[in-house]
Design an enzyme around this catalytic site. Structure first.
Site, short mmCIF file in Angstrom:
data_model
loop_
_atom_site.label_atom_id
_atom_site.label_comp_id
_atom_site.label_asym_id
_atom_site.label_seq_id
_atom_site.Cartn_x
_atom_site.Cartn_y
_atom_site.Cartn_z
N TYR A 1 -11.41 -11.95 15.82
CA TYR A 1 -9.70 -11.72 16.69
C TYR A 1 -9.29 -13.02 17.51
O TYR A 1 -8.54 -12.85 16.76
CB TYR A 1 -10.46 -10.92 17.71
CG TYR A 1 -9.28 -10.51 18.62
CD1 TYR A 1 -7.82 -9.31 18.01
CD2 TYR A 1 -9.19 -10.87 20.26
CE1 TYR A 1 -7.53 -8.86 18.65
CE2 TYR A 1 -8.05 -9.92 20.82
CZ TYR A 1 -6.68 -9.30 20.07
OH TYR A 1 -5.76 -8.97 21.04
N LYS B 1 -5.20 -14.48 16.14
CA LYS B 1 -4.18 -14.05 17.54
C LYS B 1 -3.84 -15.67 17.35
O LYS B 1 -2.41 -16.04 17.18
CB LYS B 1 -4.38 -13.66 18.32
CG LYS B 1 -4.34 -12.66 18.43
CD LYS B 1 -3.77 -11.96 18.75
CE LYS B 1 -3.70 -10.36 18.45
NZ LYS B 1 -2.04 -9.27 18.38
N SER C 1 -3.11 -12.86 23.13
CA SER C 1 -4.06 -12.76 23.90
C SER C 1 -5.15 -13.68 24.26
O SER C 1 -4.80 -14.79 23.83
CB SER C 1 -5.26 -11.98 22.68
OG SER C 1 -6.39 -12.11 23.89
#
Ligand code: UDP
Length: 324
Positions: A141, A145, A117
């Site tokens: 988050y 990643k 991402s």
């Protein structure tokens, strides 16, 4: 012909990937626990209902699959939730990927394409984010990643696994026949929220119009989901010729503001969508746009549907009457 296991293949991007793989004559095995995916979205390939957190079952599933590559979509995606419950996020995204890599090593599967991402970059330091941009995520988050990317690098050099990380910007749209599409609960993304609002006569909040952008609203790089998926096919080809870890930023390279997206939704649907300016959302950078030089040159990729209106139009075909 390839045999590809798709984790998260019952989800939004994963199901589009399965369709595209099948359309290109490849065999598909979907590995999904259906915690947020949809059984109805599994139309190409068979479903193995299995959580990435169940390491023994995952190992067995991968051994049975006899696949030559994995495309790894399964994961938790809500940035806000990752702030409230980071350990759940790390368990699913990092722990799940660790189990998957172990299962791949044990089953001798040597290729993986990973859904990374743009969130790994944190607050952007340049207008067009290239692969040299510092990796400095600002949410659990994004950190999860970035951690998986590091794990892939180490696994690539230790076990001879070839890995491509694709750092998505904003996925949107649906495949042309609109038999599958985006269906998250809760839905936090701008385009589906606007289209649901257009359909049901609801209001949508604009998260701030005082950002340092020309119209004051945030700018994002929206990419058609089928274009995202075609980059994964190109990534698999890329790994045929080379081992190691490779990363590409995956966007159109065009920035669109929230106000421009609202205008596109109004034009496509022909409906007046009610919006209200609210406060900024925590952790929202003003502008996130990809530099696409490396993905174009390295994967020979180019988007087939770069125009915002065409992306919104395909999404509207799904959202006006979603099958699930
Ligand atoms: N956004 C908004 N209202 C909403 C949802 C999103 O104004 O109800 C804005 C959000 O602040 C961001 C852009 O739309 O600037 C895209 O948000 P989305 O959640 O779709 O994707 P993100 O960029 O956060 O991955």
């Amino acid at each position: 012909m390839r045999r590809v296991a798709v984790t998260g293949g019952a989800g939004y991007i994963g199901s589009h990937m399965c369709k595209q793989l099948a359309d290109h004559g490849h065999d598909v095995i979907v590995i999904d626990d259906l915690s947020s995916g949809h059984r109805e979205a599994v139309r190409w390939g068979r479903l193995v209902q299995c959580s990435l957190l169940d390491a023994p079952a995952l190992s067995l599933a991968l051994r049975d699959a006899r696949c030559d590559a994995v495309i790894h979509f399964a994961g938790a995606i809500a940035v806000g939730e990752s702030v409230d419950d980071p350990l759940r996020h790390y368990a699913i995204n990092v722990g799940g990927s660790l189990n998957l890599l172990r299962a791949m090593r044990d089953a001798d599967v040597r290729r993986i394409v990973f859904s990374s991402s743009a969130a790994i970059f944190g607050e952007p330091r340049q207008a067009f984010i290239d692969e040299a941009h510092p990796i400095d995520p600002i949410s659990p988050y994004g950190r999860s990643k970035a951690m998986v990317e590091r794990m892939l690098q180490d696994a690539a050099s230790a076990y001879g696994i070839g890995a491509v990380a694709l750092r998505y910007f904003n996925a949107a749209g649906a495949e042309p026949s609109a038999t599958i599409g985006e269906s998250h609960e809760p839905e936090t993304h701008l385009i589906p929220r606007l289209l649901r609002a257009a359909r049901d006569g609801l209001q949508v909040e604009i998260y701030g119009d005082d950002h340092p952008t020309p119209d004051g609203t945030c700018i994002r790089d929206y990419v058609h989901v089928d274009d995202l998926c075609s980059a994964h096919l190109a990534a698999l080809d890329h790994l045929d010729a080379r081992a190691g870890f490779h990363a590409f930023n995956l966007g159109n390279g065009n920035g669109c503001s929230v106000r421009e997206v609202i205008a596109a939704v109004r034009a496509v649907t022909g409906r007046a969508v009610d919006v209200r300016v609210a406060g900024r959302r925590a952790g929202d950078p003003a502008r996130l746009v990809a530099c696409t030089d490396r993905v174009r040159a390295g994967l020979g990729w180019k988007p087939a549907t770069p125009a915002l209106e065409a992306i919104v139009e395909s999404a509207w075909r799904w959202h006006r009457a979603p099958a699930y």
